[in-house]
Scaffold this motif. Structure first.
Motif, mmCIF file in Angstrom:
data_model
loop_
_atom_site.group_PDB
_atom_site.id
_atom_site.type_symbol
_atom_site.label_atom_id
_atom_site.label_comp_id
_atom_site.label_asym_id
_atom_site.label_seq_id
_atom_site.Cartn_x
_atom_site.Cartn_y
_atom_site.Cartn_z
ATOM 1 N N ARG A 85 0.844 -1.196 0.000
ATOM 2 C CA ARG A 85 0.000 0.000 0.000
ATOM 3 C C ARG A 85 0.877 1.243 0.000
ATOM 4 N NH1 ARG A 85 -2.742 -0.099 4.984
ATOM 5 N NH2 ARG A 85 -1.645 1.699 5.848
ATOM 6 N N TYR A 86 0.547 2.163 -0.911
ATOM 7 C CA TYR A 86 1.251 3.442 -0.978
ATOM 8 C C TYR A 86 0.277 4.551 -0.602
ATOM 9 C CZ TYR A 86 4.560 0.686 -3.736
ATOM 10 O OH TYR A 86 5.430 -0.277 -4.167
ATOM 11 N N GLU A 87 0.795 5.583 0.039
ATOM 12 C CA GLU A 87 -0.045 6.706 0.450
ATOM 13 C C GLU A 87 0.624 8.025 0.081
ATOM 14 O OE1 GLU A 87 -1.214 6.383 4.572
ATOM 15 O OE2 GLU A 87 -1.030 4.190 4.505
ATOM 16 N N GLY A 88 -0.184 8.989 -0.319
ATOM 17 C CA GLY A 88 0.376 10.277 -0.677
ATOM 18 C C GLY A 88 -0.695 11.319 -0.900
ATOM 19 N N TYR A 89 -0.267 12.453 -1.434
ATOM 20 C CA TYR A 89 -1.174 13.566 -1.707
ATOM 21 C C TYR A 89 -1.119 13.924 -3.186
ATOM 22 C CZ TYR A 89 -1.605 14.311 3.326
ATOM 23 O OH TYR A 89 -1.862 14.142 4.659
ATOM 24 N N LEU A 123 4.350 11.472 -2.928
ATOM 25 C CA LEU A 123 4.206 10.191 -2.252
ATOM 26 C C LEU A 123 4.739 10.301 -0.836
ATOM 27 C CD1 LEU A 123 3.337 7.230 -2.666
ATOM 28 C CD2 LEU A 123 5.697 6.719 -3.307
ATOM 29 N N GLY A 124 3.939 9.865 0.143
ATOM 30 C CA GLY A 124 4.339 9.957 1.540
ATOM 31 C C GLY A 124 4.704 8.607 2.123
ATOM 32 N N GLN A 125 4.833 8.581 3.438
ATOM 33 C CA GLN A 125 5.159 7.353 4.144
ATOM 34 C C GLN A 125 3.882 6.565 4.439
ATOM 35 O OE1 GLN A 125 8.353 6.384 4.812
ATOM 36 N NE2 GLN A 125 8.963 8.212 3.660
ATOM 37 N N THR A 126 4.031 5.278 4.721
ATOM 38 C CA THR A 126 2.891 4.461 5.112
ATOM 39 C C THR A 126 2.251 5.039 6.372
ATOM 40 O OG1 THR A 126 3.908 2.466 4.183
ATOM 41 C CG2 THR A 126 2.150 2.154 5.799
#
Length: 247
Positions: A85-89, A123-126
């Motif tokens: 899973r990748y998380e970001g804005y 792209l941010g951290q998990t």
């Protein structure tokens, strides 16, 4: 893009539709193979596989393709996919969750990171945006399944948490752990659903009212979804009806 959208999808040329259909089948097949490998190859004994097969059928995937994907999971030469899973804005500060299945973590991470960067995202951290979402089950029925009150009663009796209905259909929300059980119970009262899957439900979606921001955001999401390693893309946004019409 996970979840339901109340604005119509634009229809494209047949060639592009065929390409999108092929890509969708590939992603669904991958989920079936992974689900069967992680549990029992019998859908009746494997809740995740049962949901994956149900989703494939709802998208008109041929039975022989589904059976082939299950059989592939039992072969020694099947790809060993890893779930990430990748998380970001994205543009306008929209929080985005990307779920992927890959046999090459470095390749996928590099592609997802560069896609965010090229389309005005970061792209941010998990864990950087997951707190803005809830992990839920979502079951979708067409409007023909019944009126809002009928579907609401059936859903609550089956153990669902909530129902949202409009002229287009009914969206039933369950806890993530009870999706398979509620889906099976609803089939007895409402018949086969259009879809039953796990989603990331935004807790407080932001409305996008600027056309340029909406265009940038949709380009980012479409590019991510076009990646063979990406299974789902979810954002915590709604697009206003005016902007949606202009898109």
């Amino acid at each position: 893009m996970a979840g339901h959208s109340k604005w119509a999808n634009i229809q494209h040329r047949k060639g592009k539709q065929d390409k999108l259909r092929s890509k969708l089948f590939s992603k669904l097949s991958k989920e079936i193979t992974v689900a069967a490998r992680m549990g029992d190859p019998d859908p009746d004994k494997n809740a995740r596989l049962r949901l994956a097969v149900k989703e494939a059928k709802s998208n008109s995937m041929p039975k022989d393709v589904i059976d082939r994907a299950i059989k592939k999971s039992q072969g020694g030469d099947a790809e060993n996919y890893e779930e990430i899973r990748y998380e970001g804005y994205g543009p306008a500060g929209v929080a985005i969750i990307v779920e992927a299945m890959t046999d090459n973590r470095n390749r996928t991470a590099s592609t997802v990171r560069s896609t965010f960067a090229k389309h005005g995202g970061d792209l941010g951290q998990t864990g950087s945006v997951a707190f803005m979402f809830e992990r839920k089950g979502e079951i979708v029925y067409p409007a023909s399944a019944g009126d809002a009150d009928t579907v609401m009663m059936a859903a609550l009796e089956a153990g669902a948490e909530d129902v949202e209905s409009d002229d287009e259909g009914h969206w039933i929300t369950t806890s993530d752990t009870e999706l398979a059980e509620v889906s099976t119970a609803l089939e007895a009262s409402l018949g086969e659903s259009e879809s039953a899957k796990l989603i990331w439900k935004p807790q407080a979606p932001a409305e996008i009212t600027d056309l340029e921001q909406a265009q940038k955001l949709m380009r980012l999401i479409e590019t991510l979804e076009d990646d063979d390693d990406v299974q789902t893309v979810t954002g915590n946004f709604d697009i206003s009806e005016d902007v949606a019409a202009r898109l």
